[in-house]
Design a protein around this motif. Structure first.
Motif, PDB file in Angstrom:
ATOM      1  N   UNK A   1     -24.300  -0.695  -6.437  1.00  0.00           N
ATOM      2  CA  UNK A   1     -23.073  -1.495  -6.500  1.00  0.00           C
ATOM      3  C   UNK A   1     -21.977  -0.916  -5.614  1.00  0.00           C
ATOM      4  N   UNK A   2     -21.064  -1.784  -5.232  1.00  0.00           N
ATOM      5  CA  UNK A   2     -19.890  -1.377  -4.467  1.00  0.00           C
ATOM      6  C   UNK A   2     -18.630  -1.781  -5.216  1.00  0.00           C
ATOM      7  N   UNK A   3     -17.545  -1.095  -4.917  1.00  0.00           N
ATOM      8  CA  UNK A   3     -16.268  -1.412  -5.548  1.00  0.00           C
ATOM      9  C   UNK A   3     -15.689  -2.676  -4.926  1.00  0.00           C
ATOM     10  N   UNK A   4     -14.964  -3.478  -5.705  1.00  0.00           N
ATOM     11  CA  UNK A   4     -14.306  -4.671  -5.151  1.00  0.00           C
ATOM     12  C   UNK A   4     -13.362  -4.301  -4.012  1.00  0.00           C
ATOM     13  N   UNK A   5     -13.362  -5.130  -2.981  1.00  0.00           N
ATOM     14  CA  UNK A   5     -12.569  -4.826  -1.785  1.00  0.00           C
ATOM     15  C   UNK A   5     -11.086  -4.672  -2.100  1.00  0.00           C
ATOM     16  N   UNK A   6     -10.581  -5.469  -3.049  1.00  0.00           N
ATOM     17  CA  UNK A   6      -9.158  -5.392  -3.374  1.00  0.00           C
ATOM     18  C   UNK A   6      -8.774  -4.048  -3.975  1.00  0.00           C
ATOM     19  N   UNK A   7      -9.635  -3.526  -4.838  1.00  0.00           N
ATOM     20  CA  UNK A   7      -9.351  -2.219  -5.446  1.00  0.00           C
ATOM     21  C   UNK A   7      -9.443  -1.120  -4.399  1.00  0.00           C
ATOM     22  N   UNK A   8     -10.445  -1.213  -3.513  1.00  0.00           N
ATOM     23  CA  UNK A   8     -10.580  -0.222  -2.441  1.00  0.00           C
ATOM     24  C   UNK A   8      -9.334  -0.227  -1.564  1.00  0.00           C
ATOM     25  N   UNK A   9      -8.852  -1.413  -1.213  1.00  0.00           N
ATOM     26  CA  UNK A   9      -7.654  -1.518  -0.372  1.00  0.00           C
ATOM     27  C   UNK A   9      -6.444  -0.913  -1.077  1.00  0.00           C
ATOM     28  N   UNK A  10      -6.340  -1.116  -2.397  1.00  0.00           N
ATOM     29  CA  UNK A  10      -5.212  -0.558  -3.142  1.00  0.00           C
ATOM     30  C   UNK A  10      -5.265   0.974  -3.151  1.00  0.00           C
ATOM     31  N   UNK A  11      -6.475   1.540  -3.347  1.00  0.00           N
ATOM     32  CA  UNK A  11      -6.610   2.995  -3.345  1.00  0.00           C
ATOM     33  C   UNK A  11      -6.250   3.553  -1.970  1.00  0.00           C
ATOM     34  N   UNK A  12      -6.724   2.904  -0.913  1.00  0.00           N
ATOM     35  CA  UNK A  12      -6.399   3.359   0.439  1.00  0.00           C
ATOM     36  C   UNK A  12      -4.887   3.319   0.662  1.00  0.00           C
ATOM     37  N   UNK A  13      -4.241   2.253   0.233  1.00  0.00           N
ATOM     38  CA  UNK A  13      -2.791   2.138   0.419  1.00  0.00           C
ATOM     39  C   UNK A  13      -2.053   3.258  -0.329  1.00  0.00           C
ATOM     40  N   UNK A  14      -2.504   3.551  -1.521  1.00  0.00           N
ATOM     41  CA  UNK A  14      -1.873   4.629  -2.292  1.00  0.00           C
ATOM     42  C   UNK A  14      -2.076   5.979  -1.604  1.00  0.00           C
ATOM     43  N   UNK A  15      -3.267   6.206  -1.067  1.00  0.00           N
ATOM     44  CA  UNK A  15      -3.523   7.463  -0.368  1.00  0.00           C
ATOM     45  C   UNK A  15      -2.645   7.588   0.876  1.00  0.00           C
ATOM     46  N   UNK A  16      -2.506   6.506   1.607  1.00  0.00           N
ATOM     47  CA  UNK A  16      -1.730   6.561   2.847  1.00  0.00           C
ATOM     48  C   UNK A  16      -0.242   6.756   2.597  1.00  0.00           C
ATOM     49  N   UNK A  17       0.233   6.276   1.453  1.00  0.00           N
ATOM     50  CA  UNK A  17       1.660   6.424   1.154  1.00  0.00           C
ATOM     51  C   UNK A  17       1.959   7.657   0.309  1.00  0.00           C
ATOM     52  N   UNK A  18       0.903   8.347  -0.140  1.00  0.00           N
ATOM     53  CA  UNK A  18       1.101   9.514  -1.002  1.00  0.00           C
ATOM     54  C   UNK A  18       1.722  10.671  -0.234  1.00  0.00           C
ATOM     55  N   UNK A  19       2.500  11.472  -0.930  1.00  0.00           N
ATOM     56  CA  UNK A  19       3.070  12.677  -0.330  1.00  0.00           C
ATOM     57  C   UNK A  19       2.099  13.852  -0.415  1.00  0.00           C
TER      58      UNK A  19
END
Length: 594
Positions: free
Chosen positions: A201-219
């Motif tokens: 199985x793979x993670x839903x694309x929307x959740x993956x995109x949200x995690x990536x966005x959080x990582x990119x904006x994280x300090x």
């Protein structure tokens, strides 16, 4: 020699045919009459066309050997166990493999299900109504079929299940009567698949995109890398992801190498318990992504967040939790859980990241978002390691340093490390540089796992090295006979502190808490007076045995001799007498309250 051009004439011949069709290269076993039919079929029906028999001197060693093999290859080896008594012998090693989440394809055997067919005495005490109940709480699937068609169905089902993540041992019990019955008609043998039949199985694309966005904006993003594959491609994906989002990376000595420890993103000193530096980095993190991290809840509790912290858990492990074993650990306070294979999760995050093309591994272009870099810590760790011992006695850090110097030009796989090992003592720069611990903490598994890993590495140009505690070695030394018997080269270094020192630490803690005499902590713990001849025990198994080595000035030459013997194709044991002691993180972890 094969019989009648491979014509299957007995029930066990069909079982052997199935094993041949899977392509499994080895079957580890200690002989037993409950599977005498299968043994004959492997030898006289398949001959050289089937899996090679690896004879072991104890069932526990057979499973440990398969465990070590799977830690290198990611694929299961077959194991045969003799009736209920053999299963009870093997049970601790099965638990280790279960807790380590590795695949082992185990075939058990029973006395005749039909009691009218049982011989007096022995068949009765070696027959069980529900044999797998002995280990059902720590295997993934089991069955006890009563006919040959049902046996074939159970075997192919177990073969599919054992190779489907999350992985763990499976167990199928063969009936003696079914094995030894003459075939009255052909039995259809479905062709086993070369790959698992379940699409990961793979993670839903929307959740993956949200995690990536959080990582990119994280300090201060942090990755916790736990049980991950030995694939170089997956390794490169992890490096790329850390570099794309500027994350710090923490790894664990309980799991195999998953990230280059020399990379500036890596927090120095992987350990069995979270290091002081790791605690500080994790406490300051605002986004944490854990990839099948062992005891994520406990680890986060060691590093309480200093601010808001968003936690993502990428793991399928909950699919194996059953409540009997507490290897589910404490509840994980995750904001999001992605129940997928962690390496698939890494690949999805890499693909979804908009940070541009990944930088080369170890690139000087990497910049952590967190305050401060790793360089000062790396330099400090190196400086501390250079201090050296104050006497001619050998310490574990000195043993690590000397072994590393002797093996500087050899691709080395550290199969096993003792609890006192300092993770900063040896860099990991390849997924096969280190294989992790045993999963369940069942002492005595080290020698067998070393043999299995060395078998998997044979012919690759890598040297399989196990730095074993003396207690672990003494419990499992007979496993090394299989290495001598099958010409499997390996190097076992016994870190011999002549004590069950882990328990000395506990006894000291209890005595101090109760206001009692802590100087007596060694009673009932020391392996001395007389000290066992560890090198002699190796020679008794047919290996080369060197030592005891107790002086610094003798250590390097002894290790060089051992490496030369390995290069000549010999398995070698070196007994090195070391002072007692643990790394700071290990000592703190052992005596931590609560």
């Amino acid at each position: 020699m094969n019989d009648d051009a491979n014509e299957s004439r007995w029930g066990s011949d069909v079982v052997a045919d199935f094993l041949r069709e899977t392509g499994v290269p080895f079957i580890a076993l200690n002989p037993g009459a409950s599977f005498r039919g299968l043994h004959d079929s492997l030898v006289n029906h398949l001959g050289a066309q089937g899996p090679e028999i690896l004879m072991c001197l104890h069932e526990e060693h057979a499973v440990a050997l398969a465990h070590g093999y799977a830690k290198v290859t990611g694929t299961p080896m077959a194991v045969a166990l003799h009736s209920n008594v053999g299963l009870m012998h093997a049970s601790m090693a099965i638990y280790n493999a279960w807790a380590d989440r590795v695949p082992v394809f185990i075939i058990g055997a029973n006395g005749p299900v039909d009691s009218a067919r049982r011989r007096p005495w022995i068949d009765w005490i070696h027959s069980s109504g529900d044999q797998a109940s002995i280990v059902r709480n720590y295997i993934k699937w089991d069955d006890q079929p009563a006919s040959l068609p049902a046996t074939v169905d159970s075997l192919i089902r177990a073969w599919d299940i054992v190779r489907t993540p999350p992985m763990a041992p499976t167990y199928v019990v063969l009936d003696t009567t079914v094995q030894e019955a003459r075939l009255e008609q052909p039995v259809a043998l479905p062709k086993p698949t070369s790959e698992p039949v379940v699409t990961p199985p793979e993670a839903p694309a929307g959740i993956v995109a949200d995690v990536v966005a959080r990582l990119q904006s994280a300090a201060s993003p942090v990755f916790l890398l736990g049980r991950l594959s030995r694939s170089p491609e997956d390794w490169a994906h992890r490096v790329s992801l850390a570099e794309q989002v500027g994350a710090r990376v923490i790894t664990d000595l309980k799991a195999g190498a998953s990230f280059p420890t020399t990379h500036p993103a890596h927090v120095p000193g992987p350990a069995f318990f979270l290091s002081t530096h790791g605690q500080r980095v994790l406490a300051e993190a605002d986004v944490v992504v854990a990839f099948d991290w062992i005891d994520l809840g406990g680890t986060l509790a060691q590093a309480p967040a200093v601010g808001a912290r968003y936690v993502v858990n990428v793991s399928q492990d909950a699919q194996l939790h059953n409540g009997w074993s507490k290897d589910h650990f404490s509840r994980i306070p995750a904001d999001v859980t992605l129940p997928i294979n962690p390496d698939i999760g890494v690949a999805q995050l890499v693909a979804a990241s908009s940070a541009g093309a990944p930088l080369p591994s170890g690139s000087g272009g990497y910049r952590s978002k967190a305050s401060g870099g790793a360089s000062s810590v790396l330099e400090r760790t190196a400086a501390e390691a250079d201090g050296g011992p104050a006497s001619d006695a050998i310490t574990l850090p000195l043993l690590a340093q000397t072994l590393r110097e002797v093996l500087h030009d050899v691709d080395t796989t550290l199969v096993r490390l003792p609890l006192g090992w300092d993770g900063a003592a040896w860099p990991f720069e390849h997924p096969l540089d280190y294989l992790g611990y045993d999963g369940g903490g069942g002492i005595g598994s080290g020698p067998g796992m070393l043999v299995g890993a060395a078998l998997a590495l044979r012919g690759t140009g890598r040297i399989a090295v196990g730095v074993l505690g003396d207690g672990d070695y003494l419990m499992g030394v007979q496993a090394l006979w299989t290495a001598a018997h099958n010409a499997i080269p390996l190097l076992a270094i016994v870190s011999n502190n002549r004590s069950y020192f882990n328990d000395e630490v506990h006894q000291q803690k209890v005595a101090e808490t109760r206001g009692r005499d802590a100087s007596r902590k060694w009673i009932g713990q020391r392996i001395d007076d007389p000290a066992p001849d560890l090198a002699g025990l190796a020679r008794a198994q047919g290996l080369e045995g060197i030592g005891p080595i107790s002086a610094v000035h003798d250590l390097a030459n002894a290790l060089r001799t051992a490496v030369d013997l390995f290069r000549s194709g010999r398995p070698v044991v070196v007994d090195v007498v070391v002072e007692t002691g643990y790394s700071p993180s290990m000592a703190a972890g052992l005596v931590r309250e609560g």
